[in-house]
Every structure is written in C-alpha cells, then in structure tokens.
Design an enzyme around this catalytic site. Structure first.
Site, PDB file in Angstrom:
ATOM      1  N   ASN A  84      -8.049   4.648  -2.127  1.00 17.26           N
ATOM      2  CA  ASN A  84      -7.618   3.424  -1.775  1.00 17.26           C
ATOM      3  C   ASN A  84      -6.805   2.690  -2.699  1.00 17.26           C
ATOM      4  O   ASN A  84      -6.999   3.042  -3.987  1.00 17.26           O
ATOM      5  CB  ASN A  84      -8.781   2.735  -0.993  1.00 17.26           C
ATOM      6  CG  ASN A  84      -7.887   1.708   0.070  1.00 17.26           C
ATOM      7  OD1 ASN A  84      -6.813   1.564   0.279  1.00 17.26           O
ATOM      8  ND2 ASN A  84      -9.018   1.092   0.957  1.00 17.26           N
TER       9      ASN A  84
ATOM     10  N   HIS B  62      -2.283   0.768   7.212  1.00 15.66           N
ATOM     11  CA  HIS B  62      -2.638   0.932   5.838  1.00 15.66           C
ATOM     12  C   HIS B  62      -2.325   2.332   5.515  1.00 15.66           C
ATOM     13  O   HIS B  62      -2.638   3.212   6.002  1.00 15.66           O
ATOM     14  CB  HIS B  62      -3.847   0.565   5.705  1.00 15.66           C
ATOM     15  CG  HIS B  62      -4.394   0.378   4.060  1.00 15.66           C
ATOM     16  ND1 HIS B  62      -3.533  -0.503   3.422  1.00 15.66           N
ATOM     17  CD2 HIS B  62      -5.389   0.839   3.639  1.00 15.66           C
ATOM     18  CE1 HIS B  62      -4.187  -0.276   1.947  1.00 15.66           C
ATOM     19  NE2 HIS B  62      -5.245   0.498   2.146  1.00 15.66           N
TER      20      HIS B  62
ATOM     21  N   CYS C  36       0.705  -1.167  -0.006  1.00 13.69           N
ATOM     22  CA  CYS C  36       0.069  -0.187   0.113  1.00 13.69           C
ATOM     23  C   CYS C  36       0.792   1.413  -0.035  1.00 13.69           C
ATOM     24  O   CYS C  36       0.285   2.190  -0.644  1.00 13.69           O
ATOM     25  CB  CYS C  36      -0.897  -0.022   1.108  1.00 13.69           C
ATOM     26  SG  CYS C  36      -0.193   0.229   2.823  1.00 13.69           S
TER      27      CYS C  36
END
Length: 455
Positions: A396, A374, A80
């Site tokens: 995202n 994250h 991520c």
C-alpha cells in the site's frame, strides 16, 4: 415513539401521516433493540459489528511472494495510481539489479500530470465550444477540470513523454503531500478560463488566437504548479546507491528522459493490457473510456473485461515470475484498518441492523454502491494444494506503519468481490485474451460508476 403531524401533503408519493404511522408500527419495541440503539449511539459502528470469530491471529505466510521493497506514503493526496505504478517500475528495475535502492519522484511526474490535465480540460472545452453549456460532455469538463486520480495508463503516457527523476532530485513539498487546496484553486481558474474560451469559440475567433489564449492560460497554471510543487529539473546528476546507501559508481548526468530509458528500458505503451472485472458487461471484449486519459495526445483508458478466474491466473503467473502488478480495489469495504486485513467476514452489519445487504457485484457497480477507489501493488499470493488462491497481499502507499508493515492482506473471497483492475505484462497474458485486447473497442462514457479514477 410518537410521529410528528404533517400539516401538508401536496404530492402523491410523499411521506404522509398514515405512512409514518405504519412505519412506526413496524418497529419492534424489544429490550434488546433499545440496548442496540444505545450502543450504536455511543460507539463506532465497525467496533460493534466486528466479527470477533474472524479476529484471530493473522496468517502472514505466502507461498509466492515477490522481493520486498520500501513502503511509500502518498500522504493527503489522491496519487495512489502513481505510487502503485512507480512501485511496479522500480521493482522491475531492481529485479535486474537487486542491490540497488531506488524511488522515483512522484512530485515530478505529478507536476506534468496536473499541467496535462489542465490542457486536456481547456482543449476539451474548445472542442465542445459549439455545444450548449448543459451538454453532458461540456458539463463533464467543467465538473472535473482537474483531479489527483488516475490509472496506470497515465503513468505510461506521462513517463514516456516527460521521463522520470529520482525522488532525491525533486522531493515532495507540503502541497504535493496535501494536494486538495492547490487543486481547488487551479480548478477554479480553469473554469474561469473555460468560459473565456467558449466565448472565443462563440465569437468565431481564429484557431491561432484561441491557441495563443490557451498558452497564456497554461502559463498561469504552470506558475501555480511551480509555486506549489517546485520547478521540474531539465538535467541532473545522480549516482545509483545500494540499499545500505553506498554509491555504486560516479555520479552521471541525466535528463529525465535518459533516466527513464535507463531504468525502464523502453516504451511502456504496448507492453501491457489492463484487465477489468465488470460483471455488468460481456466478457472477452475490449472497452475504451472516452476522454479518460491524462494527456490530450495520449491514450484513452482501454481495458479487456474478464472473469475473475482469468484475472487470477494472470496475476499468479506474474507473481511466480517475481513481477509485481498494478491493481485497484474498493478498499474501504470490510477493511480492518488496524490489522491491515480485508475479508467479507470482518464485520457483521446484518446482525447489528437486523437486515441483509443483498447486492451482488454487478448490482453494486450499477447503483454506485461499489467501484474502484484505490490502487495498490499486488506483491504476493498464497496457493492451496490445487494451485488456487487462498489470500493475496498488496504493497500500500499509506506509510510503513500502517497495516502489515505497510501492506494489506486480503482473502480470496474479498479479492473476487472488491478487486476491479489489474495491469499485466503481455508475456503473462494468454493468446485468447491478447486477441480480445486487439478487438475494436466499445466506447463507454466516463460518467459510468466504474470509471472513477484511482485515488
């Protein structure tokens, strides 16, 4: 309920028969509790705890929003930090050339990230070779020889050293989308190699022979990475395209570094600060995490600890100027995955279990109850009439079909509790914070609960 007789109690502080009887007596035998127990046994806890008063239509309008770009998907990998960092870099480039379509190859830079982390582990083992095996730092290298995770500092160090390539030039492979097996195999090999290097250090082998052995070891790691992720290109031809797919000019030959210079424009290190909100430690001080970096010759993870008010002001200033930001969160807390909505009122666990969950942010960090898990790309904020944030939005990397067309909306009250890291271009950083960033850093240990890498 009946208690099980405990035949032996050998140490004070254990769970005795008397204690267990007292525990059972405390249970309230009410019909409603039996109903709740039946429900919990047969349903997902989040479905039962969902606060339906908070489940109405979502307000998706934002007073300040950066230009939209394609949503990426990290699949079954912990990259991520790279996806978010690349989102920021390509947004900065397309902001200058708004008709261009661009996505960087995560597989390319991830290849070198894994090779560099392997070298960091092996060299760290050599550096600590005279220390006992149970030394904390030696244990750190053998416990975490390789990981997918990281921070924006890794994007800066790796991209400056190895450059960037378009995704079309080095696309994803099955293994880059699903990294766990390859990572476990390479980690096992690194542990084996680490013991061999420690043995060489113990036998006072020359530095030259140790270096040669390390090169041979890294050659095997490189071979495994090529099989899993593909061979990184040294040169390639590429033509920039519009969002409709039309080439803007004739194809041009690039190296990864020349492509980096064209799309990024210059070095990343020195252009940004990383801000963190860690209420356990004094604010307006700089901290550095020992050995928390992607390359042995790169930069340790360094950050300025700031109150959330300062972090929000810098974020708002950047977003007003159309600049997205790398940011990270404890994303699993109070997250409604179906709606792509994070708010501390999404679930009422207290009523369901008849208790309270009273830890504040500092206590959650200290006890490993919460920490950054994250990274996502901060792309929008909605302000009230006084200029204060009401809600935020991030891009995202879980695919365009997730949440709000690939995005996550979060209330400001959730943002303040579960946001941890923000990377800000220095042009949006006030002078007092820039001065704090130049202070001699306080060294902290990588085992700290807040310094787990973003995945």
């Amino acid at each position: 309920m009946s208690c099980i007789s405990m035949t032996a109690q050998t140490k004070e502080g254990g769970l005795s028969d008397d204690m267990l009887r007292d525990i059972v007596k405390e249970q309230k035998q009410m019909p409603v509790n039996r109903a709740i127990a039946n429900a919990v046994a047969s349903n997902a806890i989040d479905d039962l705890a969902k606060n339906h008063q908070n489940a109405g239509m979502l307000d998706t309008w934002f007073s300040i929003e950066t230009p939209k770009q394609s949503i990426t998907d990290q699949k079954q990998s912990g990259r991520c930090w790279m996806f978010s960092g690349f989102n920021v870099l390509r947004s900065n480039y397309t902001q200058r050339r708004d008709s261009i379509q661009l996505e960087f190859s995560q597989a390319y830079l991830f290849f070198y990230d894994q090779l560099e982390k392997a070298n960091l582990m092996l060299q760290g083992v050599v550096d600590t070779g005279k220390k006992p095996m149970d030394d904390q730092r030696v244990q750190f290298f053998f416990h975490y020889p390789l990981s997918d995770g990281g921070t924006f500092c890794g994007v800066a160090d790796l991209a400056e050293k190895y450059g960037l390539v378009p995704k079309e030039v080095m696309p994803e492979s099955f293994s880059s989308d699903n990294t766990s097996r390859v990572a476990r195999l390479i980690s096992s090999k690194l542990r084996e190699y680490g013991l061999q290097l420690r043995d060489m250090v113990a036998k006072n082998k020359s530095q030259t022979s140790i270096n040669k052995a390390k090169v041979r070891m890294l050659s095997q790691v490189y071979h495994m990475l090529v099989l899993a992720y593909g061979e990184p290109p040294q040169k390639f031809t590429y033509a920039f395209k519009t969002k409709s797919g039309k080439s803007l000019s004739a194809a041009k030959e690039y190296t990864p570094l020349s492509f980096f210079r064209e799309v990024v424009g210059g070095p990343l290190n020195g252009t940004f600060i990383m801000a963190m909100n860690d209420p356990r430690r004094p604010y307006y001080k700089t901290y550095e995490v020992e050995y928390d970096r992607h390359t042995y010759d790169g930069h340790n993870w360094k950050y300025v600890n700031l109150p959330m008010d300062d972090i929000e002001k810098m974020a708002i200033a950047s977003l007003k100027d159309g600049r997205k930001l790398y940011s990270s969160y404890d994303v699993g807390k109070f997250l409604d995955r179906k709606r792509g909505y994070a708010d501390i009122e999404n679930y009422d666990y207290s009523s369901l279990f008849g208790t309270t969950f009273g830890l504040d942010k500092a206590q959650r960090i200290s006890t490993f109850d919460s920490g950054s898990t994250h990274a996502m790309t901060l792309c929008a904020v909605d302000l009230d009439e006084k200029g204060n944030a009401k809600k935020w939005k991030v891009e995202n990397s879980w695919g365009a079909d997730w949440g709000q067309q690939g995005c996550l909306i979060m209330t400001d009250r959730w943002f303040r509790e579960y946001m941890f890291r923000l990377v800000v271009d220095k042009k949006y950083v006030p002078e007092n914070i820039l001065k704090a960033a130049e202070l001699e850093p306080v060294m902290v240990m990588p085992e700290d609960p807040l310094f787990l890498p973003d995945e």
